[in-house]
Motif scaffolding. Sequence first.
Motif, PDB file in Angstrom:
ATOM      1  N   THR A 862       0.930  -1.388   0.226  1.00 49.88           N
ATOM      2  CA  THR A 862      -0.053  -0.265   0.355  1.00 49.88           C
ATOM      3  C   THR A 862       0.352   1.420   0.170  1.00 49.88           C
ATOM      4  O   THR A 862       2.105   1.046   0.724  1.00 49.88           O
ATOM      5  CB  THR A 862      -0.725   0.197   1.067  1.00 49.88           C
ATOM      6  N   LEU A 865      -1.624   5.738   3.636  1.00 49.81           N
ATOM      7  CA  LEU A 865      -2.794   5.398   3.762  1.00 49.81           C
ATOM      8  C   LEU A 865      -2.863   6.442   5.245  1.00 49.81           C
ATOM      9  O   LEU A 865      -2.711   6.419   6.629  1.00 49.81           O
ATOM     10  CB  LEU A 865      -3.955   4.445   4.155  1.00 49.81           C
ATOM     11  N   LEU A 872     -11.382   3.059   2.152  1.00 48.04           N
ATOM     12  CA  LEU A 872     -12.372   2.580   0.867  1.00 48.04           C
ATOM     13  C   LEU A 872     -11.813   1.425  -0.344  1.00 48.04           C
ATOM     14  O   LEU A 872     -10.954   1.067   0.297  1.00 48.04           O
ATOM     15  CB  LEU A 872     -12.748   3.844  -0.749  1.00 48.04           C
ATOM     16  N   LYS A 874     -10.636  -0.766  -2.381  1.00 51.49           N
ATOM     17  CA  LYS A 874      -9.500  -1.196  -3.231  1.00 51.49           C
ATOM     18  C   LYS A 874      -8.708   0.108  -3.763  1.00 51.49           C
ATOM     19  O   LYS A 874      -7.908   0.387  -4.703  1.00 51.49           O
ATOM     20  CB  LYS A 874     -10.089  -1.781  -4.526  1.00 51.49           C
ATOM     21  N   LYS A 875      -8.728   1.077  -2.149  1.00 54.38           N
ATOM     22  CA  LYS A 875      -8.041   2.150  -2.465  1.00 54.38           C
ATOM     23  C   LYS A 875      -7.223   2.242  -2.289  1.00 54.38           C
ATOM     24  O   LYS A 875      -6.771   2.241  -0.289  1.00 54.38           O
ATOM     25  CB  LYS A 875      -8.929   3.646  -2.223  1.00 54.38           C
ATOM     26  N   ALA A 877      -3.524   3.775  -2.682  1.00 53.07           N
ATOM     27  CA  ALA A 877      -2.267   4.904  -3.581  1.00 53.07           C
ATOM     28  C   ALA A 877      -2.519   5.687  -2.247  1.00 53.07           C
ATOM     29  O   ALA A 877      -2.701   6.349  -0.967  1.00 53.07           O
ATOM     30  CB  ALA A 877      -3.352   5.288  -4.269  1.00 53.07           C
ATOM     31  N   ASP A 880      -5.233   7.981   0.310  1.00 56.39           N
ATOM     32  CA  ASP A 880      -5.847   7.382   0.417  1.00 56.39           C
ATOM     33  C   ASP A 880      -6.319   7.260   1.497  1.00 56.39           C
ATOM     34  O   ASP A 880      -5.002   7.310   2.539  1.00 56.39           O
ATOM     35  CB  ASP A 880      -6.151   6.330  -0.619  1.00 56.39           C
ATOM     36  N   CYS A 882      -7.402   5.181   4.988  1.00 59.01           N
ATOM     37  CA  CYS A 882      -7.641   4.219   5.777  1.00 59.01           C
ATOM     38  C   CYS A 882      -7.837   3.845   7.463  1.00 59.01           C
ATOM     39  O   CYS A 882      -8.336   3.381   8.482  1.00 59.01           O
ATOM     40  CB  CYS A 882      -6.211   3.313   6.502  1.00 59.01           C
TER      41      CYS A 882
END
Length: 932
Positions: A862, A865, A872, A874-875, A877, A880, A882
């Motif tokens: 990952t 986060l 979200l 499958k997010k 990057a 994003d 957590c």
Amino acid sequence: MATLNRGTLFVATAVPQYVELTFPIVLSNDIMGGIHMVPTSGRNSPGVGFSLIPKPRRQWGMLAYVENEKKTYQLRPVSNALLENDNNWIEFTSGGSGGGGLEWIDSVISVSVNAINISNPLTGDRYLISDNPAGAVFASNKNKIAIYDEVLNGGGGGWSLGEPLNGSTLRVDTEPGVLYTFTGTSSVAGRWTKEYQNTVRYIEPTSTNGKTFSFITNTQTPLSGYTYAVYYANFATSNSGTVSLSIDGNLYAPVYKAANGVLTDLVANDFKSGIRYQLTYDSGFFQINLPSSGSGVIGEAEDQAGYSDGLFTDFTTSTPIGTAVDRFNEILKFLVPTPAPDLSSWDVTNKDIFKAGKISYSYADQPGLGIISTTFSNLSPVTRGQLFAKNNPSTRLGVKAYVSVDIVGILNSGVNGHPGQPSPAYATYSFGNGITGSVVLYVNDVVVSSADLLTTYGTINTTNANADSGLILSAATASKFSTGAPFENFWNRTGTFLVKSNDPNINDGFNSIQVKHILPASTLTLAKIEFLNDSSTDATEFNSAFSNGYENSTTKYLSGIQYYTSPLKFQHNQQANNIYKNTYYPDSDAGTFTDESDVDNSPIYNAGVDLDGNYLTNSPQVAFGPDGGDTQALDIPSDINSSFTFTKKFSVLSNVRKIAGRSKTFVTAKRTVQTTRKSSVLLINGWFIDTFGITSTITTEDFNDEDRRLTIGDYNTVSSLPSTNGNWNSQLSLRTTNALQVADGRLLYPHYNFRLAGDINTNPNFNFNPALDRNYKNCKTATTGELKGENSRTYIRAFRLGKTPPKARFNVSINFTNTVFTSASTPLTGGNNSKCILEFKLPYDGTTPFADGLTSIGGAATGWLDAYSPALPKKFADGDGCLEGTPPVSSGTWKIDFGTRNTAHSDGLLLMRFTAGSEWAGYIESITISVP
């Protein structure tokens, strides 16, 4: 050259021309020898007294009449052999050693064995030397008369010794009724004998068989015959039958007793040893008066049955009266109430006012204080450096303040109440003879109060309503029969005593008190009670404390700042004055050392605008403890004005920290009876100390170390991470990196100049070179590579949670202050001084395909986060979220969810990154990761 006299000078003896002519007149002061006259008896001073008689006119044996004394002196070589020494003039007496004549000699004070037993003799004091003398002066001069003269031996004083003459008589002041007579041609060959001024002779006859007795006079004139004398004989043994007696070698004369008007022989045990019997002599025999007529024995019974019809059938006419009285007395003991015991004990009831103390001076230094020689005390002596104990022995009370509470106590404290029932014979603490004699209270052997028990049967109070030292005695009470009826032959009282603290007879120093019950025939004396008054009111004073003997040891680094660890030490020294007046504290805790720096303000952070202010340290505790215990005993002083320097090394303690902090050590000094005093504080500033060990674990971070910290980086892959702990270099200055600071058990934004606090003894960063390396005050200066805004700084570490089973959801507990978390997209500039960003990341081990079918994010499982933004599907990057649920607004637990990604992809590792802007004024104290 000799000085010539004026007038007609004679070069030969002057005689009259014819026998019939009158002898020419010559002035006595112009002749050699003879008799001279002087106005006074002054000695060895030119123009004064005997010095008016020049040496050429002196002869041994000459006389001088002293006009103002009306006495005659003779020149004799008593001091030395120098004619010119005026100390050789001694008072002239015409009777050898006496002044009354050849036969009668002036009286002497007493018969003396040794000159050293005569204390402080005065000129003219006279003594008779005994027949067996001792000592350097008297030993070889038995039977002589010794006269003391202060001018002998060069003014040091000495004894003039005179020979007695045969037939001389003399009185002895201490022996009234006795006349001493000397018999012999010299003191060596003769002896002095006593002549009693009555015809009574006291003899002590001895015998080997109980029949033939003899006695030789030693101190009385030997008897030449027995007539006209009365004898009082104390026989050494009882008689075993008929008796004959010889005194001073005279004939053995029979001894008879009178019985029924005639003289008869003695029978066995008519007389006994230890009893003095009267004898008279007449017509060749002695007559002894036995108590057969009521004197000494009980005599005949009143009826013909004698004593066989009574209780004691062994009584005979010769039974001693004492035997009969003793038996009757023993019977009466069980018939009448018991008298209260004699006054034999006492005790002080307020012993708590006394303390044990050591003495600061010797008796030679302060004799007026009476510490404590046999001159004053009946107990063991005490001197400088020794303990005047409390209640050891029980009659030594201890030390008290000079002006303090009064001393009170109980008479006959060792007496329990009589056990008789229902009415005891006497009460607890009673003493007998309650209406006989007087009870006397002494302070330092001076009578301060006396109670005459016969003046009243009522209560006696001599204290003047407790204003004076005295006695308080109860009303006299008769001993009681068990029925309560009084037996008025025995009277008793109870009592207390009071010694006022301001009694004028109390000394500054050693004191004694005593009570006596003075009876007509005897005196009951209680043991002296001793105590010591310490009059000093001088408070303990302290000079300024100072430190020396710094011992700096190993150091450690955190975020580029160096801290001392153990065995860091410094020495506290403080001189105390007046601590020895006049007694001093005897125990090992005379001084107690303390470090009271339990709460310090460290000047590295403040929540306000001024970032150079203070904040409450994360570790409110003392940093130093005294070596070898916190107490110190006092040494023996040289005198009462001695000072004492308390000295103690302090060592750094475990699990403490100081950041530009301080130590505040002081001494508490104890005195014997004076007030305990606290010294001034020894304040040492600028300590940099951290004695915490490594406490971080694979799941926790409490910022006591940087063992698991990571340098700033992306860490996309597991291989980019160290295999065990972190890769952070704690010696690295934060001036060279955009990292946050670990200090004081917290995560902080660096901004303090660590090289200026304290000195080289307390701060290992002091004046560090190059200077800017430890100056974090300008860490806000723009550097390259800020992550989240101008001058933002970061902290990164890895948590090892394990990959079996895989873990995707976590609980994150954070303890924080003055911190507001925001999303990763929020700039950390522009007044957002409390804003901070928290991010998590899973590095990728590169071996396991992702179940969601997505590829890695920049090589990581990952990206970073955002823990503030919702997770979200499958997010994964950078940026994003957590977060599961909502973030806590104060210290609490975050819920983190990585969805389909988990620790199976990261070899069990979870990375955390915390980022703060340059205006962040808060701190984080701990972080814990757990799996729900």
